[in-house]
Design an enzyme around this catalytic site. Structure first.
Site, PDB file in Angstrom:
ATOM      1  CE  LYS A  76     -10.868  13.099 -13.770  1.00 17.63           C
ATOM      2  NZ  LYS A  76     -11.101  12.057 -14.806  1.00 17.63           N
ATOM      3  CB  SER A 151      -7.543  11.567 -15.736  1.00 16.03           C
ATOM      4  OG  SER A 151      -8.897  11.502 -16.127  1.00 16.03           O
ATOM      5  N   GLY A 174     -10.432   5.194 -20.498  1.00 17.78           N
ATOM      6  CA  GLY A 174     -10.245   4.384 -19.308  1.00 17.78           C
ATOM      7  C   GLY A 174      -9.967   5.170 -18.056  1.00 17.78           C
ATOM      8  CB  SER A 175     -10.066   8.810 -17.344  1.00 15.78           C
ATOM      9  OG  SER A 175      -9.031   9.249 -18.195  1.00 15.78           O
TER      10      SER A 175
END
Length: 466
Positions: A76, A151, A174-175
């Site tokens: 990420k 995200s 909640g990414s």
């Protein structure tokens, strides 16, 4: 080889047995990325293919390095990775190439993973919609005109399309759970502290965000979770826990599951979401679990006020060194920065008191329930040009992130939570629900998820197009 249908576990078994080489898997991965990524823009800063093939060849010729030996992973783009552009989706860091790995990248590399590039993310990870001025937007593979969430949106899309079999994500609000739901994959937010963050800056005060794994099945989640978990002596909040792998399906018979639905009407939802989650709960009922509708354990507004304060405080702390670049930040980052910088110590204290009250109340609820369930989103994936929803079912949202309020009960007190797929709506778009438990119940929640996965297998299915 159909990489979209093959688990990380099976790939690693074949690699270890010599039925597949790291070179063969890397070639198949690069071919898949070349065929798919142009249409979804999930993987960014991809390394030179010749370098990747050479690294795979070296792994084939050397000793086994660890449990992820030979597995390609893109990291990420909020994580610094040595030798790979790590921009955080911000023009401020466009072209920045770190000289060393962040802790999570170092652990994956040491376990034998080949780090091939990055997965796309919103600027600084703010907002559950993956777009930024450096790489642009990532599309939902089930509808290219819709958002993939965020995200960890690039990670979820890379999994859904078979470009990766494992991915790391991070989750504050909640990414990793939201994009897992919107891309028909699994995302696991571990108990806070189980996966240490990069040991930099403050290590005592901020307890909202965590790193975690994403995959197409709970068993694969366990593989990556064990690699990235474990205490780091530089962290004051050192959490230990036994390995969760191999993740096996628990027998849900006799388990008590509390369904929190819309939190007594506090959370608005778009049509069809709650019904789909209730259908998914019926799977657990058929497996022998007892599902009970619960009244709200605590006032939703009290949780939200605590969250909004602590989040802005935390985000502002992370962005404080960029105040001279304020004009270059997106509007939501500026909003968080300004709020956080203007808070008093007593505002933060009162927010933490409310957080503590919710934690104590949750302990009591878990005394009666093995797990609790909420939907993983309040809206369906929205149009990709829309920055964020401003209303849900006619109810106006008063902040840029209020539409994700259903994530807050878990995030605020650091509970382990698995977002599981629940199928496809009328427009063929995926949805998910959250299964969560008390701190430290990571293995139990993953095992319950494994039982659900064995009965459903949603990531291996595709919607019937309307």
């Amino acid at each position: 080889m159909d990489l979209s249908q093959t688990t990380a576990k099976d790939l690693l078994i074949d690699l270890n047995a010599g039925r597949m080489s790291a070179v063969e898997l890397m070639r198949a991965t690069l071919d898949r990325v070349a065929a798919i990524n142009g249409s979804v823009n999930a993987i960014v800063a991809l390394r030179d293919p010749d370098e990747l093939m050479a690294e795979a060849r070296a792994l084939d010729e050397g000793p086994k390095r660890g449990p992820l030996h030979g597995l390609p992973i893109a990291v990420k783009d909020l994580v610094n990775v040595e030798g790979i552009v790590s921009s955080q989706g911000s023009p401020i860091f466009k072209g920045f190439v770190p000289e060393k790995d962040d802790l999570i990248a170092a652990r994956m590399r040491a376990a034998g993973a080949i780090l091939i590039g990055k997965t796309n993310t919103p600027e600084f990870g703010l907002g559950s919609h993956t777009f930024n001025p450096v790489y642009g937007a990532t599309s939902n593979p089930y509808d290219p005109e819709r958002t993939c969430g965020g995200s960890s949106g690039g990670a979820a899309v890379a999994l859904a399309t078979g470009m990766l079999s494992l991915a790391d994500g991070s989750d504050m609000m909640g990414s990793l759970r939201n994009p897992a739901a919107w891309n028909n994959v699994y995302g696991f937010r571990p108990s806070w502290g189980r996966v240490p963050s990069e040991p930099a800056g403050d290590g005592f005060l901020h307890q909202l965000s965590t790193l975690g794994p994403m995959a197409r099945c709970p068993e694969d989640l366990g593989l990556l979770l064990d690699v990235i978990s474990g205490p780091d002596p530089r962290h004051p909040h050192r959490v230990t826990g036994e390995d969760v792998s191999p993740v096996g399906a628990v027998d849900p018979k006799g388990m008590r599951i509390g369904w929190l639905d819309d939190w007594g009407g506090a959370y608005p939802f778009e049509q069809g979401i709650r019904d789909m989650c209730q259908d998914a709960l019926s799977v657990l009922t058929q497996l022998g679990a007892e599902v009970e509708l619960l009244a709200p354990p605590i006032e939703a507004e009290r949780i939200w006020d605590s969250w909004a304060t602590l989040r802005s405080w935390s985000v502002a702390a992370g962005l404080a060194d960029l105040t001279e670049h304020r004009a270059a930040l997106k509007d939501t980052a500026q909003w968080e920065l300004d709020r956080g910088l203007n808070m008093t110590a007593m505002q933060v204290h009162r927010a933490s008191v409310a957080r503590s009250a919710w934690f104590r109340r949750a302990v009591g609820v878990f005394g009666d329930c093995d797990a609790l369930v909420l939907p993983s989103a309040q809206v369906w994936p929205f149009e990709i040009e829309v920055p964020y929803p401003t209303e849900i079912a006619g109810k106006r949202m008063d902040t840029y992130h209020r539409w994700m309020e259903v994530m807050v009960p878990v995030s605020l007190i650091g509970l382990p939570c698995l977002s599981v797929p629940v199928g496809f709506g009328e427009e063929g778009l995926p949805m998910g629900m959250q299964i969560f438990g008390p701190r430290g119940s990571d293995a139990r929640i993953l095992s319950l998820g494994a039982a659900y996965h064995a009965a459903t297998g949603w990531p291996q299915k595709r919607p019937a197009r309307p």
